[in-house]
Design a protein around this motif. Structure first.
Motif, short mmCIF file in Angstrom:
data_model
loop_
_atom_site.label_atom_id
_atom_site.label_comp_id
_atom_site.label_asym_id
_atom_site.label_seq_id
_atom_site.Cartn_x
_atom_site.Cartn_y
_atom_site.Cartn_z
N LYS A 55 0.83 -1.20 0.00
CA LYS A 55 0.00 0.00 0.00
C LYS A 55 0.86 1.26 0.00
CE LYS A 55 -3.86 -2.20 2.43
NZ LYS A 55 -4.68 -2.22 3.67
N LEU A 56 1.98 1.20 0.71
CA LEU A 56 2.89 2.34 0.77
C LEU A 56 3.44 2.66 -0.62
CD1 LEU A 56 4.02 4.22 2.99
CD2 LEU A 56 6.00 2.70 3.13
N LEU A 57 3.85 1.64 -1.35
CA LEU A 57 4.37 1.86 -2.69
C LEU A 57 3.29 2.38 -3.63
CD1 LEU A 57 6.73 -1.22 -3.29
CD2 LEU A 57 7.37 1.15 -2.82
N THR A 58 2.06 1.93 -3.42
CA THR A 58 0.96 2.42 -4.25
C THR A 58 0.73 3.91 -4.02
OG1 THR A 58 -0.13 0.25 -4.26
CG2 THR A 58 -1.50 2.17 -4.77
N ILE A 59 0.68 4.31 -2.75
CA ILE A 59 0.50 5.73 -2.42
C ILE A 59 1.64 6.56 -3.01
CG2 ILE A 59 0.48 7.42 -0.52
CD1 ILE A 59 -0.84 5.19 1.19
N PHE A 60 2.86 6.07 -2.84
CA PHE A 60 4.02 6.78 -3.36
C PHE A 60 3.98 6.89 -4.88
CE2 PHE A 60 8.26 6.77 -5.17
CZ PHE A 60 8.83 7.87 -4.57
N SER A 61 3.61 5.80 -5.55
CA SER A 61 3.64 5.78 -7.01
C SER A 61 2.65 6.76 -7.62
CB SER A 61 3.34 4.37 -7.53
OG SER A 61 1.98 4.00 -7.26
N ILE A 62 1.51 6.97 -6.96
CA ILE A 62 0.52 7.91 -7.47
C ILE A 62 1.09 9.32 -7.51
CG2 ILE A 62 -1.71 9.00 -6.95
CD1 ILE A 62 -2.60 6.27 -5.80
#
Length: 305
Positions: A55-62
Motif C-alpha cells: 500500500k505504501l508503494l501504491t501511495i508513493f507511485s501515485i
C-alpha cells in the motif's frame, strides 16, 4: 546508481508517525521545495496511514507518476523485495539507493519510458526523502510479523503461519481452479538421536533437514515446522505428479546427505491434494491419516528387521 542521503534522525521502530516534517526538511537543507508545503504535508500524511509496504508503494507511485513516466516500480532491501502491482517492463531502468546517513534502507528502481528532467529529478529526490521513514517503519513492522510467524530454529514457518497460509492457498485454488497439495512429514526415531547424541546434535539435524526441504521444493512452495520433528509443505499451482516428485526427492536427499545419512535419519510422508469439498480441517486430516498409516508401516518394517 543515484544515492540519496538525509541526515540521521532518531528512529523508533514501528512508529508510523516518526517522519520528517516539512519544517525539518527545510532545516536539513531542502530549502528549495519544488511543491508547496500543503502538498508535502498531504503527501506525508498519506504515507503515514499504513505499515503495509504494498500500500505504501501504491501511495508513493501515485504522487511520483505526476513527475516521471514509469511503468514499473521495484523496492529491494536486505529484508524483503516488493514490486508495485501492475509493473511492466520498460525501455530503461533508473535505480536509486535510499539511505539515511550511513544507514542503508534499500533501493528503489523505476522502469522508465522517457528521460527524467532536472526539475522533476529534484522533485523525485524530495519524494524519496518523504518516503524514507515510512518505508523503514514498514520494513521493521514486516520483520516483526515474520519473526512471529517463524520457527526460531529452522527459519521455516510455524504452525500459526501454516494455518493462515493453508486457508489462503485453498481459497486461491478454489477461486482460480488450480491444484493445491499438502505434504506432511514426521522424522522417524528422531528422539533416539536426541537421547543418544544430545540436543545440540538434534538441533543440527533439524536445521539440516529444513535445508533439505528447501532443496526439494520450489521457491513458491511454503515450508513449515510445527515443533518437534513434524514438518509441512503447501504446494500451490501444482501438477498431478508434484507431490510424488517431492516425496522422491526427500527420500533421495536423506540417503545422500552426509549429516543426515550419518544418523540414519528417515522421514515418513503423507501427501494429498485438496478436493473442492474440503475445508482446512478435512484437508489436513486426510494428509495426517496417510502420514500415520505410513509411519505405522515404517515402524512395523523396522521392528521386523
Amino acid at each position: 546508481m543515484q544515492t540519496l542521503n538525509v541526515l540521521d534522525n532518531r528512529f523508533s521502530a514501528l512508529n508510523t508517525y516518526n517522519t520528517l516534517s516539512t519544517d525539518a526538511l527545510v532545516a536539513e537543507g531542502f530549502t528549495q521545495l519544488l511543491f508547496d508545503k500543503r502538498q508535502m504535508v498531504t503527501f506525508m500524511s498519506q504515507l503515514q496511514t499504513t505499515l503495509d509496504l504494498d500500500k505504501l508503494l501504491t501511495i508513493f507511485s501515485i504522487e511520483a507518476a505526476r513527475y516521471i513516466d514509469f511503468s514499473g516500480l521495484y523496492f529491494k532491501s536486505p529484508q524483503l523485495n516488493k514490486t508495485l502491482r501492475g509493473s511492466r517492463k520498460a525501455k530503461k531502468e533508473r535505480c536509486f539507493e535510499l539511505k539515511m546517513g550511513d544507514d542503508f534502507v534499500g533501493t528503489l528502481t523505476y522502469g522508465i519510458n522517457s528521460p527524467i528532467s532536472l526539475t522533476n529529478f529534484k522533485v523525485l529526490e524530495q519524494l524519496h526523502n518523504c518516503l524514507l521513514y515510512p518505508i523503514k517503519n514498514a520494513i521493521a513492522y514486516h520483520s516483526a510479523i515474520q519473526l512471529a510467524m517463524q520457527d526460531g530454529l529452522t527459519g521455516l514457518g510455524n504452525r500459526r503461519y501454516f494455518d493462515e497460509q493453508l486457508k489462503r492457498a485453498m481459497h486461491n485454488a478454489n477461486r482460480h481452479h488450480t491444484l493445491v497439495g499438502l505434504v506432511l512429514g514426521d522424522l522417524n526415531k528422531f528422539k533416539a538421536i536426541n537421547d543418544t547424541f544430545g540436543h545440540v546434535t538434534g538441533d543440527l539435524v533439524l536445521k539440516e533437514f529444513a535445508s533439505v526441504l528447501r532443496q526439494c521444493t520450489r521457491d513458491s512452495d511454503s515450508l513449515f515446522r510445527f515443533g518437534g520433528d513434524e514438518f509441512a509443505i503447501i504446494v500451490e499451482n501444482s501438477i498431478d505428479s508434484a507431490l510424488t516428485i517431492i516425496e522422491s526427492r526427500i527420500v533421495f536427499a536423506l540417503e545422500n546427505n552426509p549429516l543426515l545419512s550419518k544418523y540414519q535419519l528417515s522421514c515418513s510422508v503423507g501427501s494429498t491434494f485438496m478436493s473442492r469439498a474440503d475445508n482446512e480441517e478435512s484437508f489436513f486430516e486426510r494428509a495426517d491419516q496417510i502420514l500415520y498409516r505410513r509411519k505405522t508401516q515404517s515402524a512395523a518394517h523396522l521392528s521386523v528387521v
